[in-house]
Design an enzyme around this catalytic site. Structure first.
Site, PDB file in Angstrom:
ATOM      1  N   TYR A 140     -93.213  -8.050  64.663  1.00  0.00           N
ATOM      2  CA  TYR A 140     -93.555  -9.363  64.110  1.00  0.00           C
ATOM      3  C   TYR A 140     -92.294 -10.206  63.967  1.00  0.00           C
ATOM      4  O   TYR A 140     -92.260 -11.382  64.356  1.00  0.00           O
ATOM      5  CB  TYR A 140     -94.239  -9.168  62.766  1.00  0.00           C
ATOM      6  CG  TYR A 140     -94.453 -10.427  61.961  1.00  0.00           C
ATOM      7  CD1 TYR A 140     -95.525 -11.270  62.219  1.00  0.00           C
ATOM      8  CD2 TYR A 140     -93.582 -10.763  60.920  1.00  0.00           C
ATOM      9  CE1 TYR A 140     -95.726 -12.422  61.457  1.00  0.00           C
ATOM     10  CE2 TYR A 140     -93.771 -11.900  60.167  1.00  0.00           C
ATOM     11  CZ  TYR A 140     -94.845 -12.733  60.430  1.00  0.00           C
ATOM     12  OH  TYR A 140     -95.039 -13.868  59.673  1.00  0.00           O
ATOM     13  N   LYS A 144     -90.969 -13.928  65.526  1.00  0.00           N
ATOM     14  CA  LYS A 144     -90.569 -15.054  64.680  1.00  0.00           C
ATOM     15  C   LYS A 144     -89.157 -15.528  65.021  1.00  0.00           C
ATOM     16  O   LYS A 144     -88.851 -16.722  64.917  1.00  0.00           O
ATOM     17  CB  LYS A 144     -90.670 -14.660  63.204  1.00  0.00           C
ATOM     18  CG  LYS A 144     -92.112 -14.458  62.733  1.00  0.00           C
ATOM     19  CD  LYS A 144     -92.934 -15.729  62.918  1.00  0.00           C
ATOM     20  CE  LYS A 144     -94.351 -15.589  62.409  1.00  0.00           C
ATOM     21  NZ  LYS A 144     -95.116 -16.863  62.506  1.00  0.00           N
TER      22      LYS A 144
END
Length: 259
Positions: A140, A144
């Site tokens: 994740y 980002k």
């Protein structure tokens, strides 16, 4: 939720807002709540990973309001928690498709409409994990971090079209997505102690920043990432500094940080 708070703030500041979600119930709930507050908000179902849905979202906004001036890219998923090396190819594909590729393609879809209006503003929602590794959120976090680069490259390419592109990197905001970090009381207190502002963030702490970035007050700002993190140190190279309970390899970074 951050997206809901942003929609509310933009509408309060005079925007005609079209919200979207993969789930019809989420759309209906958000629209009912915000319309109940007297705000100009409508909504439609959109899975940003699907080209047809992206096209429909753009068409809906244009049909309802005659054009598009602002795009907030807030959609994101995290289907995995664990060591990054254990993430499967399927997990990587899901994360990259939704968190990175769909953001680029959603922006591409609105550019022609923004050009018709003489320009526009795009705000991409990243995360403090783009800067600071948090155990269990590796894949994740990588997506980002990619959004920081996407912001700068889009800003460079779209500047001649009078379209500004900026990014917001929220810190630990109390939402369902971050529950694993703050649900335990001891960890919650430890997180607060790591912050200069001794509380976790609220979605509203993000909404005002986004509204500013979309406003004329930010007309000379593009290619920037703003962190709203309560004073949590954020830079791409942070020797020996990270979230409570985490450690960076001592030989992985130089002493000189590049901010």
């Amino acid at each position: 939720r951050i997206g809901f708070a942003i929609a509310r703030r933009l509408a309060q500041d005079g925007a005609h807002v079209v919200v979207s979600s993969r789930n019809q119930q989420n759309v209906d709930r958000a629209v009912a709540t915000l319309q109940g507050e007297g705000l100009s908000v409508t909504g439609t179902v959109c899975h940003v990973g699907k080209a047809q849905d992206r096209e429909q979202l753009v068409a809906t906004a244009v049909k309802l309001h005659g054009g598009i001036d602002i795009l907030i890219c807030n959609a994101g998923i995290n289907p995995f928690f664990g060591n990054i090396i254990d993430a499967t190819e399927e997990i990587w594909d899901k994360l990259l498709d939704t968190n990175v590729k769909a953001t680029a393609l959603m922006t591409k879809a609105v550019v022609p409409e923004m050009e018709k209006r003489g320009g526009g503003s795009v705000v991409i929602i990243s995360s403090i994990t783009a800067y600071i590794p948090i155990h269990g959120l590796g894949p994740y976090a990588v997506t980002k971090t990619a959004l920081l680069g996407l912001t700068k490259n889009l800003a460079m390419d779209l500047a001649p079209r009078n379209i500004r592109v900026n990014c917001l990197a929220p810190g630990i905001i109390k939402t369902e997505l971050s529950r694993m970090l703050w649900a335990d009381k001891a960890n919650d207190e430890s997180l607060k102690e790591s912050l200069l502002i001794k509380r976790l963030g609220k979605p509203e702490d993000c909404a005002g920043v986004v509204s500013f970035l979309c406003s004329e007050d930010a007309s000379y700002i593009t290619a920037e990432t703003v962190t709203a993190s309560g004073g949590l140190l954020a830079c791409l190279q942070v020797p020996g500094w990270c979230l409570p309970g985490q450690r960076l390899a001592s030989n992985s970074l130089s002493v000189s940080s590049i901010h």
